[in-house]
Design an enzyme around this catalytic site. Structure first.
Site, PDB file in Angstrom:
ATOM      1  N   LYS A 103       0.858  -1.105  -0.038  1.00 19.35           N
ATOM      2  CA  LYS A 103       0.066   0.082  -0.051  1.00 19.35           C
ATOM      3  C   LYS A 103       0.801   1.172   0.015  1.00 19.35           C
ATOM      4  CE  LYS A 103      -3.759  -2.505   2.338  1.00 19.35           C
ATOM      5  NZ  LYS A 103      -4.489  -2.918   3.482  1.00 19.35           N
ATOM      6  N   GLN A 136      -5.004  -1.667   9.661  1.00 18.50           N
ATOM      7  CA  GLN A 136      -4.779  -2.681   9.043  1.00 18.50           C
ATOM      8  C   GLN A 136      -5.374  -3.973   9.967  1.00 18.50           C
ATOM      9  OE1 GLN A 136      -3.525  -3.187   5.939  1.00 18.50           O
ATOM     10  NE2 GLN A 136      -3.897  -5.470   6.126  1.00 18.50           N
ATOM     11  N   ASP A 160     -11.238   3.010   4.037  1.00 17.10           N
ATOM     12  CA  ASP A 160     -11.441   1.554   3.949  1.00 17.10           C
ATOM     13  C   ASP A 160     -13.238   1.353   3.799  1.00 17.10           C
ATOM     14  OD1 ASP A 160      -9.568  -0.381   4.026  1.00 17.10           O
ATOM     15  OD2 ASP A 160      -8.971  -0.391   5.888  1.00 17.10           O
TER      16      ASP A 160
END
Ligand code: NDP
Length: 317
Positions: A62, A106, A129
């Protein structure tokens, strides 16, 4: 059911997630350049707790993509022993910083921290997200701002591949908040008729066999066998399953030299939830690897750019 026989069918079209992801990233890169010209650099903070190897790989990938596109990124690595309260303080700090547009926590987090509370602590406008209930609600009511990356990637590859969703019958197998459920909502928003299946669906094949578009997000190799697929269907395989048994690789991919070579090199190969044989019946399908997985990071970059614009009133929320 379709009247088409397997012999009458054309070869299935492979929906190349890597190529579509490259397109999306290139577009996001142009948007970053345009923002920079106005003195704005989108910024993403990634919070990685502990040292789970797989999570570390995702996070590196990422951040590398951020660097390629000119997005500022910052990695925060609290120790495995971090408490929920400490994490809440860390998130509050990121929420308050103007140069941070996106906050990504995460997953999975250690069991002792309250994941739900933490995800809800992220400001909805920085929730790249798309997991915050406010964003889930916006999606549900057809006002998507920041949508979960994996299902957004699915809709994007369908759109860019000119696959009609409107009026089609779509079946989604899996109902997680991250993939299955939002994928179903997005398909409904795109005017498909949608059935969602899960662990307690009796006779799964009854539904999958009728699907024009079949999205499978479970995490079980070969859950979907050829008998469960309608000839000519579009198959979207979200599953990621690591196979480490050489005999199993040969059984699933007989004569596939590239697979065998990759397996030799790495000692494992990644497969989805749909049996490779079933892909032959499809009109189009996303391979694993190289399908949906490739799109997830591209959509995260897109969301970070969108978040940067939303916060400055440059796009409508
Ligand atoms: P979850 O484990 O959260 O959800 C799995 C879903 O599958 C659940 O809804 C479960 O039903 C359902 N399920 C389990 N067994 C069956 C069965 N036998 N028949 C029908 N449904 C079943 O997983 P995620 O949604 O997070 O991920 C799904 C897969 O997608 C995984 O392989 C994951 O690695 C992959 N993934 C891939 C991404 C990508 O970028 N390509 C991103 C995210 C995930 P129930 O709710 O009833 O338990």
């Amino acid at each position: 059911m379709s009247d088409m026989t397997v012999q009458e069918m054309q070869a299935a079209r492979v929906l190349d997630g890597v190529a579509v992801a490259a397109e999306i990233k290139a577009e996001a890169g142009l948007e970053v350049a345009a923002l920079k010209a106005q003195g704005i650099q989108p910024g993403l903070a990634v919070v990685l707790v502990g040292d789970l190897a797989a999570s570390g790989i995702y996070v590196r990938s990422k951040r590398k993509t951020c660097a390629e596109l000119g997005i500022y990124s910052e990695l925060l690595t609290p120790d495995e022993s971090v408490t929920t309260e400490e994490m809440l303080a860390l998130i509050a700090g990121l929420n308050a910083r103007d140069e941070i547009d996106g906050i990504l926590i995460q997953l999975p987090l250690p069991r002792h921290v309250d994941t739900r509370r933490l995800l809800e602590a992220v400001l909805p406008e920085k929730d790249v997200d798309g997991f915050h209930p406010v964003n889930a609600g916006r999606l549900q009511t057809g006002r998507p701002a920041l949508a979960p990356c994996t299902p957004a990637g699915i809709l994007e590859i369908l759109r860019r591949s000119e696959i009609e969703v409107h009026g089609k019958y779509a079946v989604v197998v899996g109902r997680s908040n991250i993939v299955g459920k939002p994928a179903a909502v997005m398909l409904v928003n795109a005017s498909a008729t949608v059935t969602v299946c899960h662990r307690f669906t009796p006779d799964l094949a009854r539904y999958t066999r009728e699907a024009d578009i079949l999205v499978v997000a479970v995490g079980r190799p070969e859950l979907i066998t050829p008998e469960m697929v309608k000839p000519g269907a579009v198959l979207i395989d979200v599953g990621i399953n690591r196979i480490t048994d050489a005999a199993e690789v040969e059984r699933l991919f007989p004569g596939d030299a590239a697979r065998a070579e990759g397996f030799q090199k790495r000692g494992s190969t990644v497969v989805g939830d749909i049996a490779p044989e079933a892909f032959r019946l499809a009109s189009a399908y996303t391979p694993v690897p190289g399908g949906v997985g490739a799109l997830t990071i591209a959509m995260l970059m897109q969301n970070t750019v969108t978040a940067a614009k939303l916060r400055r009133g440059l796009v409508m929320g």
